[in-house]
Scaffold this motif. Structure first.
Motif, PDB file in Angstrom:
ATOM      1  N   ILE A  14     -18.154 -14.425 -10.060  1.00 53.38           N
ATOM      2  CA  ILE A  14     -19.457 -14.617  -9.434  1.00 53.38           C
ATOM      3  C   ILE A  14     -20.418 -13.521  -9.877  1.00 53.38           C
ATOM      4  CG2 ILE A  14     -20.687 -14.557  -7.208  1.00 53.38           C
ATOM      5  CD1 ILE A  14     -18.182 -15.949  -6.021  1.00 53.38           C
ATOM      6  N   GLN A  15     -19.945 -12.279  -9.932  1.00 53.56           N
ATOM      7  CA  GLN A  15     -20.791 -11.175 -10.387  1.00 53.56           C
ATOM      8  C   GLN A  15     -21.176 -11.347 -11.859  1.00 53.56           C
ATOM      9  OE1 GLN A  15     -18.488  -7.651  -9.523  1.00 53.56           O
ATOM     10  NE2 GLN A  15     -19.695  -7.243  -7.677  1.00 53.56           N
ATOM     11  N   GLY A  16     -20.234 -11.807 -12.665  1.00 48.61           N
ATOM     12  CA  GLY A  16     -20.518 -12.018 -14.087  1.00 48.61           C
ATOM     13  C   GLY A  16     -21.550 -13.106 -14.312  1.00 48.61           C
ATOM     14  N   ILE A  17     -21.432 -14.187 -13.547  1.00 44.94           N
ATOM     15  CA  ILE A  17     -22.424 -15.258 -13.647  1.00 44.94           C
ATOM     16  C   ILE A  17     -23.788 -14.765 -13.160  1.00 44.94           C
ATOM     17  CG2 ILE A  17     -23.066 -17.529 -12.731  1.00 44.94           C
ATOM     18  CD1 ILE A  17     -20.037 -18.190 -12.775  1.00 44.94           C
ATOM     19  N   GLY A  18     -23.784 -13.924 -12.125  1.00 41.46           N
ATOM     20  CA  GLY A  18     -25.040 -13.366 -11.597  1.00 41.46           C
ATOM     21  C   GLY A  18     -25.743 -12.480 -12.607  1.00 41.46           C
ATOM     22  N   LEU A  19     -24.991 -11.811 -13.477  1.00 43.24           N
ATOM     23  CA  LEU A  19     -25.604 -10.973 -14.502  1.00 43.24           C
ATOM     24  C   LEU A  19     -26.283 -11.794 -15.605  1.00 43.24           C
ATOM     25  CD1 LEU A  19     -22.927  -8.163 -14.966  1.00 43.24           C
ATOM     26  CD2 LEU A  19     -25.192  -7.941 -13.948  1.00 43.24           C
ATOM     27  N   LEU A  20     -25.834 -13.017 -15.787  1.00 42.63           N
ATOM     28  CA  LEU A  20     -26.420 -13.856 -16.831  1.00 42.63           C
ATOM     29  C   LEU A  20     -27.809 -14.358 -16.449  1.00 42.63           C
ATOM     30  CD1 LEU A  20     -23.331 -15.991 -17.845  1.00 42.63           C
ATOM     31  CD2 LEU A  20     -24.336 -14.097 -19.110  1.00 42.63           C
ATOM     32  N   PHE A  21     -28.081 -14.481 -15.152  1.00 46.56           N
ATOM     33  CA  PHE A  21     -29.364 -15.053 -14.726  1.00 46.56           C
ATOM     34  C   PHE A  21     -30.248 -14.022 -14.126  1.00 46.56           C
ATOM     35  CE2 PHE A  21     -26.292 -18.549 -14.567  1.00 46.56           C
ATOM     36  CZ  PHE A  21     -26.893 -19.392 -15.491  1.00 46.56           C
TER      37      PHE A  21
END
Length: 76
Positions: free
Chosen positions: A69-76
């Motif tokens: 979830i944190q990794g996906i949050g960094l993409l956006f």
């Protein structure tokens, strides 16, 4: 209480590690087993996974999900 001990190998065996006939898996010598293993049980049923293993797997799954979830949050 008898321990499953193999004299020729000079090694202690767990009751689930000896063969169905109660022999050493390395040399085939009969060993004393403290617990009689029913012959109708397969090896997978005799070896149960401890409860704390499942706690560790659950904790690792939660941690990896949060990191995803944190990794996906960094993409956006």
């Amino acid at each position: 209480m008898a321990m499953p001990w193999c004299e020729p190998c000079d090694r202690f065996w767990n009751p689930g590690s000896v063969t169905e006939a109660g022999e050493c898996p390395i040399c085939g010598t009969a060993v004393d087993t403290p617990v009689e293993i029913p012959p109708n049980m397969d090896s997978a049923a005799r070896q149960k996974v401890p409860w704390h293993f499942w706690v560790a797997i659950t904790a690792a799954g939660i941690y990896l999900a949060w990191r995803a979830i944190q990794g996906i949050g960094l993409l956006f």
